[in-house]
Write a protein that holds these residues in place. Structure first.
Motif, mmCIF file in Angstrom:
data_model
loop_
_atom_site.group_PDB
_atom_site.id
_atom_site.type_symbol
_atom_site.label_atom_id
_atom_site.label_comp_id
_atom_site.label_asym_id
_atom_site.label_seq_id
_atom_site.Cartn_x
_atom_site.Cartn_y
_atom_site.Cartn_z
ATOM 1 N N GLY A 130 36.198 40.954 38.847
ATOM 2 C CA GLY A 130 35.888 41.806 37.702
ATOM 3 C C GLY A 130 36.973 41.755 36.634
ATOM 4 N N THR A 131 37.054 42.850 35.839
ATOM 5 C CA THR A 131 37.938 42.891 34.671
ATOM 6 C C THR A 131 39.189 43.722 34.968
ATOM 7 N N PHE A 132 40.346 43.221 34.502
ATOM 8 C CA PHE A 132 41.601 43.945 34.722
ATOM 9 C C PHE A 132 42.295 44.235 33.394
ATOM 10 N N THR A 133 43.087 45.306 33.351
ATOM 11 C CA THR A 133 44.067 45.455 32.281
ATOM 12 C C THR A 133 45.446 45.577 32.916
ATOM 13 N N TRP A 134 46.443 45.106 32.172
ATOM 14 C CA TRP A 134 47.824 45.052 32.658
ATOM 15 C C TRP A 134 48.732 45.757 31.673
ATOM 16 N N ALA A 135 49.894 46.150 32.136
ATOM 17 C CA ALA A 135 50.874 46.745 31.218
ATOM 18 C C ALA A 135 52.277 46.490 31.736
ATOM 19 N N THR A 136 53.212 46.344 30.808
ATOM 20 C CA THR A 136 54.629 46.256 31.171
ATOM 21 C C THR A 136 55.347 47.474 30.611
ATOM 22 N N ASN A 137 56.528 47.744 31.194
ATOM 23 C CA ASN A 137 57.365 48.832 30.693
ATOM 24 C C ASN A 137 56.564 50.126 30.586
ATOM 25 N N LYS A 144 29.459 28.541 38.541
ATOM 26 C CA LYS A 144 30.743 28.596 39.261
ATOM 27 C C LYS A 144 31.577 29.783 38.789
ATOM 28 N N PRO A 145 32.343 30.374 39.709
ATOM 29 C CA PRO A 145 33.239 31.464 39.304
ATOM 30 C C PRO A 145 34.375 30.942 38.435
ATOM 31 N N TYR A 146 34.897 31.803 37.557
ATOM 32 C CA TYR A 146 35.976 31.394 36.662
ATOM 33 C C TYR A 146 36.950 32.557 36.459
ATOM 34 N N GLU A 147 38.047 32.248 35.780
ATOM 35 C CA GLU A 147 39.067 33.268 35.476
ATOM 36 C C GLU A 147 39.441 33.194 34.006
ATOM 37 N N GLU A 148 39.832 34.346 33.437
ATOM 38 C CA GLU A 148 40.386 34.367 32.080
ATOM 39 C C GLU A 148 41.770 34.995 32.146
ATOM 40 N N HIS A 149 42.662 34.537 31.251
ATOM 41 C CA HIS A 149 44.048 35.014 31.272
ATOM 42 C C HIS A 149 44.452 35.565 29.915
ATOM 43 N N ASP A 150 45.432 36.441 29.912
ATOM 44 C CA ASP A 150 45.988 36.884 28.637
ATOM 45 C C ASP A 150 47.189 36.009 28.274
ATOM 46 N N ALA A 151 47.846 36.317 27.158
ATOM 47 C CA ALA A 151 48.929 35.469 26.653
ATOM 48 C C ALA A 151 50.087 35.367 27.631
ATOM 49 N N GLN A 152 50.262 36.392 28.463
ATOM 50 C CA GLN A 152 51.372 36.363 29.431
ATOM 51 C C GLN A 152 50.974 35.664 30.734
ATOM 52 N N GLY A 153 49.720 35.258 30.827
ATOM 53 C CA GLY A 153 49.285 34.584 32.043
ATOM 54 C C GLY A 153 48.672 35.513 33.075
ATOM 55 N N ASN A 154 48.533 36.816 32.733
ATOM 56 C CA ASN A 154 47.875 37.735 33.659
ATOM 57 C C ASN A 154 46.370 37.491 33.644
ATOM 58 N N ALA A 172 54.208 42.385 34.230
ATOM 59 C CA ALA A 172 53.140 43.372 34.100
ATOM 60 C C ALA A 172 52.612 43.810 35.463
ATOM 61 N N THR A 173 52.091 45.034 35.474
ATOM 62 C CA THR A 173 51.401 45.533 36.664
ATOM 63 C C THR A 173 49.971 45.869 36.275
ATOM 64 N N LYS A 174 49.091 45.850 37.270
ATOM 65 C CA LYS A 174 47.676 46.097 36.986
ATOM 66 C C LYS A 174 47.444 47.583 36.815
ATOM 67 N N MET A 175 46.832 47.982 35.709
ATOM 68 C CA MET A 175 46.593 49.399 35.440
ATOM 69 C C MET A 175 45.145 49.792 35.702
ATOM 70 N N THR A 176 44.206 48.887 35.413
ATOM 71 C CA THR A 176 42.795 49.200 35.681
ATOM 72 C C THR A 176 42.102 47.981 36.272
ATOM 73 N N TRP A 177 41.074 48.260 37.030
ATOM 74 C CA TRP A 177 40.319 47.201 37.713
ATOM 75 C C TRP A 177 38.858 47.616 37.680
ATOM 76 N N ASP A 178 38.034 46.854 36.982
ATOM 77 C CA ASP A 178 36.617 47.185 36.880
ATOM 78 C C ASP A 178 35.798 46.163 37.675
ATOM 79 N N TRP A 179 35.394 46.576 38.871
ATOM 80 C CA TRP A 179 34.619 45.679 39.735
ATOM 81 C C TRP A 179 33.203 45.441 39.180
#
Lengths: 227, 519
Positions: free
Chosen positions: B326-333, B308-318, B291-298
């Motif tokens: 901030g918040t990201f969205t990803w897309a493949t293909n 403490k700061p933390y991270e969340e991941h989607d099913a693919q590990g992005n 996947a590549t990053k399509m949006t980034w919301d700072w």
């Protein structure tokens, strides 16, 4: 004067007519697919075959033009006002009343005044417009770059729109033409003539008669005169 | 007459068959065959650096390796110091703005925004040692890092502070130098923006050893091209540039440099190359492996769990959320967007005031149909919401990476005002004290991940009325996509009128005939 089988359409004439008919039908089919009107062969194949058929048609037109010039058949299309009104009235009124064809068909004058007019426009206007715009489409080049030469035009739009307009006219003609061939002596006599070359004609008078023909020999033929 | 017709038909058939069989014999090598054969040849290294005495004495500092290199390659240092890999900027002409010294050093993006004030996080990818602040000496050749690009041992690694990791055996690496490999370039270029495939969409870790499906050129089971086979670097000046920081139509690495302007056997396809870039048809989608990053919301950054700061991941590990970013969205293909591009661009430069009501273009790629230099190219558009000062109307440079406690770094203190004040201080620009966010867009040409021929776009993916790939590309009449609505309406009307006339006339004839018969 009883009707007799006359050889009206020569071999080349029939070959030209039917090949042209098939080509125009095929070009319309592939052309309107390229235009995006429907999907049939797929865009790529439609373009490929449209170009091949276009070149074949142009070769055919060259041969046909040669034939018309050398046989003097081009004179068949010389327009005339004689009987024009009568012919129009026949299609609008007479045909429903079983009236006789106002124009007599002979080997030297195969076409009625309406046909002369329409075919002449087809040959001098519609087909040239479609062919010329088509050739421009074929050899169209963007301003020559990268070693590619040829015609430089700034955009396809005018060429494509003119070509499309001509195509609509040709298809409209085709529909009307296919219908009007059923208005001969019988429903299929014109079709048969264009296939075999022979048609039952009354006589071999050179020019279309402007006065009503002599009284028919029998009532049977009076209702189904040659057109 | 019949005989003549028959003879004519047979003659034309013979001509067609003859022309067809003489056309192109399958035994002739095509330009592509020649290219394949050329690149299949293995190159032998002209020198075995392990045999050089100067590389056998023990190195204690990386600068010693550089000086050893330069003792033989005496002029290469000047070349590197004239390159963008070293300077992170160069003189560029931007249409409408004139000549500016721009580059990674001072141009903002809409990922991690910019390097000013954050060099300790960015210097890992500078081709030198110790570019941690603006005091770095760009004229000192001993700080060039030759090994980052020329290590062929696969053991070289850089760490914070822009120096080799302590575990690196400098002697081993120095004795195994050679042409840059995909592994050298990819270490930085596949991970721009702080993670795999974040920025480009067509450059990512799968390209270290790509399959032929992913990239016909670099496929390790195929042509196995290295980056520098296309991105040639005469005198260390790389061909090819990315329009996130570049502006001029020069020094580009192109498909045509190998394939020429007429690469297809079909002339009609070749005609397309005047207005359509190769990439448009031959890269049907990007991010085809990861996947590549399509949006980034700072604007959502700064949420903490238990302080403490933390991270969340989607099913693919992005990563889908990170407190520091901030918040990201990803897309493949991903299906690219398509634009006209003539090779020139302009950029948002620090200090430009913006209209916050619509997305701010962080870079603008120029071109339109009438421009003889412009062609249709595929692009990735990265959309973001990023920090902005409504008081000055500037998209600002925040300080993100911290070195010492209390230096204002957002990634430590999570205070935008502090980060803005410190970042803009480094940039030499004012901060009003009012903090906000603005939507931005950034356009990245897609040039890599060229797919096998069978996967390239088909004619009807653009030449179609519905869902054309080029639906948004204006200024050109595209057969199959476009039509003149007046001509089409009149034409349809004519056909319907004639058809209706035929039906009515025919029915009337049938009825009148029957009436007369029965009468």
């Amino acid at each position: 004067m009883s009707p007799r089988e006359v050889y009206v359409y020569k071999g080349f004439e029939r070959f030209w007519h039917w090949t042209q008919a098939l080509l125009i039908l095929f070009l319309a089919l592939t052309g309107f697919e390229i235009h995006g009107s429907f999907s049939f062969l797929g865009f790529e194949q439609a373009v490929r075959y449209h170009r091949v058929a276009a070149i074949v048609l142009m070769v055919l037109i060259v041969f046909a033009a040669f034939w018309h010039l050398t046989t003097d058949e081009w004179r068949q299309y010389l327009p005339t006002l004689t009987n024009l009104r009568a012919q129009a009235e026949y299609y609008l009124v007479g045909v429903f009343r079983g009236a006789p064809h106002p124009t007599r068909k002979t080997v030297l004058s195969k076409l009625n005044p309406l046909q002369k007019l329409v075919y002449l426009q087809l040959k001098l206007l519609v087909i040239p417009v479609v062919v010329v715009s088509g050739v421009l489409y074929l050899v169209y080049r963007y301003p020559a770059r990268g070693g590619m030469t040829g015609l430089s035009v700034d955009g396809l739009e005018t060429i494509a729109v003119v070509h499309t307009a001509g195509a609509f006219l040709l298809v409209a003609f085709l529909i009307a033409h296919v219908y009007l061939i059923t208005t001969g002596t019988t429903l299929t006599s014109n079709l048969r003539a264009m296939i075999t070359g022979y048609e039952e004609l009354h006589d071999d008078v050179a020019a279309p008669v402007s006065t009503p023909p002599p009284a028919p020999a029998s009532p049977a033929t009076a209702n189904a005169p040659a057109r | 007459m019949r005989k003549i017709v028959l003879v004519l038909v047979l003659l034309s058939l013979a001509v067609v068959v003859a022309v067809g069989s003489f056309r192109s014999r399958a035994t002739d090598a095509t330009p592509l065959d020649i290219l394949k054969a050329t690149y299949a040849r293995k190159r032998a290294a002209p020198a075995d650096h392990a045999k050089f005495e100067i590389l056998q004495r023990p190195f204690t500092a990386p600068q010693e390796v550089t000086m050893a290199c330069l003792s033989c390659h005496t002029e290469r240092g000047h070349e590197v110091m004239a390159s963008s890999h070293w300077n992170w900027s160069r003189q560029e002409y931007m249409p409408g703005r004139g000549i500016r010294t721009i580059g990674k050093k001072n141009v903002l993006n809409n990922f991690c925004i910019g390097v000013a004030g954050n060099l300790t996080g960015c210097d890992k990818c500078h081709a030198g040692f110790g570019y941690v602040d603006q005091a770095f000496d760009f004229t000192n050749a001993s700080n060039i890092d030759c090994l980052a690009c020329h290590d062929n041992s696969g053991t070289y690694e850089r760490t914070g502070g822009g120096v080799p990791a302590p575990a690196v055996n400098l002697n081993l690496v120095a004795q195994k130098v050679g042409r840059p490999q995909r592994s050298n370039c990819g270490t930085c270029h596949f991970f721009g923006g702080g993670g795999n495939n974040v920025k480009h969409g067509d450059l990512e870790q799968a390209m270290f050893e790509p399959s032929r499906d992913l990239d016909v050129h670099m496929a390790s089971d195929g042509a196995n091209l290295q980056c520098v086979d296309c991105h040639r670097a005469p005198n260390h000046q790389m061909l090819g540039k990315v329009y996130s920081v570049s502006s001029m139509n020069r020094d580009r690495s192109t498909c045509e440099q190998c394939h020429g302007n007429a690469p297809h056997p079909d002339a009609l396809l070749n005609e397309h190359t005047v207005k359509v870039a190769c990439q448009t048809c031959h890269i049907p989608a990007y991010a085809r492996a990861n996947a590549t990053k399509m949006t980034w919301d700072w604007s959502t950054a700064g949420r903490l769990r238990d302080g403490k700061p933390y991270e969340e991941h989607d099913a693919q590990g992005n990563i889908t959320y990170a407190s520091i970013k901030g918040t990201f969205t990803w897309a493949t293909n991903v299906t690219p967007e398509y634009i006209w591009f003539n090779g020139t661009a302009t950029h948002y430069l620090l200090g430009d005031q913006v209209d916050a009501d619509r997305p701010v273009p962080m870079n603008t790629l120029f071109g339109d149909h009438d421009d003889p230099d412009a062609r249709i190219i595929p692009v990735k558009v990265h959309r973001a919401v990023q920090p902005y000062d409504p008081g000055t109307k500037l998209v600002y440079q925040p300080k993100l990476v911290g070195t010492v406690a209390g230096d204002g770094a957002y990634w430590k203190q999570f205070d935008w005002n502090e980060a803005a004040r410190e970042g803009m201080k480094v940039a030499g620009l004012p901060y009003s004290g009012r903090h906000g966010f603005v939507p931005t867009e950034m356009t990245w040409p897609v040039n890599h991940q060229v797919a096998p021929k069978a996967q390239s776009l088909q004619c009807n993916q653009c030449h179609t009325r519905t869902n054309s790939r080029l639906a948004g590309v204006q200024g050109v009449y595209l057969p199959g996509r476009d039509r003149n609505s007046t001509v089409d309406a009149l034409g349809a009307l004519a056909l319907w009128a004639v058809g209706l006339g035929v039906v009515v006339h025919g029915l009337a004839r049938a009825v009148s005939t029957r009436t007369r018969r029965t009468a």
